[in-house]
Design a protein around this motif. Structure first.
Motif, PDB file in Angstrom:
ATOM      1  N   THR A  35      23.210  45.670  55.023  1.00 41.72           N
ATOM      2  CA  THR A  35      24.727  45.597  55.786  1.00 41.72           C
ATOM      3  C   THR A  35      25.240  44.320  55.526  1.00 41.72           C
ATOM      4  O   THR A  35      26.508  43.944  55.510  1.00 41.72           O
ATOM      5  N   GLY A  36      24.295  43.161  55.601  1.00 41.26           N
ATOM      6  CA  GLY A  36      24.689  41.776  55.417  1.00 41.26           C
ATOM      7  C   GLY A  36      25.301  41.655  53.876  1.00 41.26           C
ATOM      8  O   GLY A  36      26.259  40.993  53.874  1.00 41.26           O
ATOM      9  N   LEU A  39      28.822  43.215  53.981  1.00 41.21           N
ATOM     10  CA  LEU A  39      29.710  42.427  54.887  1.00 41.21           C
ATOM     11  C   LEU A  39      30.099  41.245  54.046  1.00 41.21           C
ATOM     12  O   LEU A  39      31.444  40.690  53.938  1.00 41.21           O
ATOM     13  N   ARG A  40      29.086  40.439  53.436  1.00 35.03           N
ATOM     14  CA  ARG A  40      29.563  39.245  52.652  1.00 35.03           C
ATOM     15  C   ARG A  40      30.442  39.558  51.607  1.00 35.03           C
ATOM     16  O   ARG A  40      31.369  38.813  51.320  1.00 35.03           O
ATOM     17  N   MET A  57      30.050  36.468  61.712  1.00 39.44           N
ATOM     18  CA  MET A  57      28.834  35.927  61.062  1.00 39.44           C
ATOM     19  C   MET A  57      28.752  34.759  60.687  1.00 39.44           C
ATOM     20  O   MET A  57      27.639  34.198  60.737  1.00 39.44           O
ATOM     21  N   ASP A  61      26.389  35.559  65.189  1.00 38.34           N
ATOM     22  CA  ASP A  61      26.533  36.644  66.288  1.00 38.34           C
ATOM     23  C   ASP A  61      26.630  38.035  65.310  1.00 38.34           C
ATOM     24  O   ASP A  61      26.903  38.082  64.193  1.00 38.34           O
ATOM     25  N   VAL A  63      28.115  41.368  64.297  1.00 37.85           N
ATOM     26  CA  VAL A  63      29.528  42.313  64.261  1.00 37.85           C
ATOM     27  C   VAL A  63      29.488  43.537  64.979  1.00 37.85           C
ATOM     28  O   VAL A  63      28.449  44.093  65.379  1.00 37.85           O
ATOM     29  N   ILE A  68      30.378  48.431  62.194  1.00 37.98           N
ATOM     30  CA  ILE A  68      28.961  48.502  61.373  1.00 37.98           C
ATOM     31  C   ILE A  68      28.598  49.911  61.267  1.00 37.98           C
ATOM     32  O   ILE A  68      28.346  50.398  60.341  1.00 37.98           O
ATOM     33  N   GLY A  89      18.652  45.257  57.460  1.00 39.81           N
ATOM     34  CA  GLY A  89      19.716  44.486  58.309  1.00 39.81           C
ATOM     35  C   GLY A  89      20.114  45.735  59.263  1.00 39.81           C
ATOM     36  O   GLY A  89      21.289  45.372  60.075  1.00 39.81           O
ATOM     37  N   ARG A  92      20.508  47.083  64.362  1.00 42.01           N
ATOM     38  CA  ARG A  92      20.306  45.772  64.792  1.00 42.01           C
ATOM     39  C   ARG A  92      20.617  45.759  66.360  1.00 42.01           C
ATOM     40  O   ARG A  92      19.978  44.898  66.915  1.00 42.01           O
ATOM     41  N   GLN A  96      23.229  51.172  67.702  1.00 42.22           N
ATOM     42  CA  GLN A  96      23.197  51.374  66.233  1.00 42.22           C
ATOM     43  C   GLN A  96      22.102  52.286  65.771  1.00 42.22           C
ATOM     44  O   GLN A  96      22.262  53.192  65.089  1.00 42.22           O
ATOM     45  N   ARG A 162      23.559  29.993  52.058  1.00 46.05           N
ATOM     46  CA  ARG A 162      24.447  30.712  52.848  1.00 46.05           C
ATOM     47  C   ARG A 162      25.152  30.009  54.122  1.00 46.05           C
ATOM     48  O   ARG A 162      24.543  29.269  54.734  1.00 46.05           O
TER      49      ARG A 162
HETATM   50  P1  AMP Z   1      21.947  39.412  57.169  1.00 49.43           P
HETATM   51  O1  AMP Z   1      22.355  39.048  55.672  1.00 49.43           O
HETATM   52  O2  AMP Z   1      21.378  40.614  57.274  1.00 49.43           O
HETATM   53  O3  AMP Z   1      21.184  38.294  57.808  1.00 49.43           O
HETATM   54  O4  AMP Z   1      23.145  39.698  57.720  1.00 49.43           O
HETATM   55  C1  AMP Z   1      24.146  38.425  58.014  1.00 49.43           C
HETATM   56  C2  AMP Z   1      25.207  38.688  59.106  1.00 49.43           C
HETATM   57  O5  AMP Z   1      26.032  39.670  59.118  1.00 49.43           O
HETATM   58  C3  AMP Z   1      24.659  38.888  60.430  1.00 49.43           C
HETATM   59  O6  AMP Z   1      24.092  37.613  61.058  1.00 49.43           O
HETATM   60  C4  AMP Z   1      25.540  39.428  61.427  1.00 49.43           C
HETATM   61  O7  AMP Z   1      26.611  38.605  61.589  1.00 49.43           O
HETATM   62  C5  AMP Z   1      26.111  40.311  60.342  1.00 49.43           C
HETATM   63  N1  AMP Z   1      25.314  41.727  60.522  1.00 49.43           N
HETATM   64  C6  AMP Z   1      24.532  42.414  59.434  1.00 49.43           C
HETATM   65  N2  AMP Z   1      24.277  43.310  59.679  1.00 49.43           N
HETATM   66  C7  AMP Z   1      24.673  43.700  60.915  1.00 49.43           C
HETATM   67  C8  AMP Z   1      24.416  44.787  61.856  1.00 49.43           C
HETATM   68  N3  AMP Z   1      23.668  45.598  61.491  1.00 49.43           N
HETATM   69  N4  AMP Z   1      25.040  44.655  62.908  1.00 49.43           N
HETATM   70  C9  AMP Z   1      25.733  43.651  63.408  1.00 49.43           C
HETATM   71  N5  AMP Z   1      26.109  42.605  62.477  1.00 49.43           N
HETATM   72  C10 AMP Z   1      25.501  42.637  61.285  1.00 49.43           C
END
Ligand code: AMP
Length: 223
Positions: A35-36, A39-40, A57, A61, A63, A68, A89, A92, A96, A162
């Protein structure tokens, strides 16, 4: 039980989930759904989702769950996930996790195993502050040797950090993990799905341990 590999990679930020997830997905020939990463990519393309997710992000915090859950619902509907998947990811939060169960019940594809990468806080802060990623191949430049190179050791590409890997954001991400994500450990333990793997050591050592345990836990029951 069927022979589809449906797994979750759980653990604090910086535990090495992404690195190990790539290896697991390759071995079991399933898509690696992070998911990260999704989202990116949306933030970079300035999509509606990206614009909504960005400020959460950046502060470390989460999302909001509804965004999600919609993202994951859409992703697991894509054909490549029909034969299994590895989630990295996600989930979380408990909300979810429950939403995921509902989605998978419809597809008759329950989660088979949850891998918890276990790493202590000091090590996490150390790892995240020395984390450099490659703009070209996306991989982590840190080979676990503690040596930082100028260019990507895998492909020679340019390295970057990052935006949410700063010292103060890391502390918040850890707190968010403890408060919102850590309860999932007990949740999956209660469902007898948790496989805890010691996340300290070189990348190869950790994947060695993980594959050995996965073979025992998963392949023995599925073949
Ligand atoms: P990660 O790369 O998995 O560390 O995700 C980076 C950022 O994306 C996190 O710090 C959150 O802000 C957001 N994010 C990723 N996955 C989730 C999720 N399952 N629920 C909520 N926010 C998420």
């Amino acid at each position: 039980m069927d022979n589809r590999f449906t797994a979750i990679m759980l653990g604090p930020p910086g535990a090495g989930k992404g690195t190990q997830a790539v290896r697991v997905a390759e071995k079991y020939e399933v898509p690696h759904i992070s998911t990260g990463d999704i989202l990116r990519d949306n933030v970079a393309r300035e999509t509606e989702l990206g614009l909504k997710a960005r400020s959460f992000m950046e502060g470390g915090d989460l999302v909001p769950d509804d965004l999600i859950i919609a993202l994951i619902a859409d992703r697991i509907e894509q054909g490549d996930a029909d034969s299994g998947f590895l989630l990295d990811g996600f989930p979380r939060t408990l909300a979810q996790a429950v939403a995921l169960e509902d989605l998978l019940r419809e597809k008759e594809m329950p989660i088979e195993v949850v891998v918890l990468l276990d790493v202590n806080d000091d090590e996490i802060v150390r790892r995240i502050s020395s984390r450099y990623l490659c703009r070209d191949c996306g991989r982590d430049a840190n080979l676990g040797t503690g040596m930082i190179t100028d260019v990507c050791p895998h492909c020679g590409g340019e390295l970057y950090q990052r935006e949410d890997d700063t010292a103060e954001t890391v502390q918040n991400r850890l707190q968010v993990y403890r408060r919102q994500t850590a309860p999932l450990v007990e949740y999956y333990e209660g469902k007898n799905l948790l496989m805890k793997v010691d996340g300290i050591g070189s990348i190869d050592e950790i994947s060695g341990r993980m594959f050995r345990d996965l073979e025992r836990e998963w392949e023995s029951g599925n073949g």
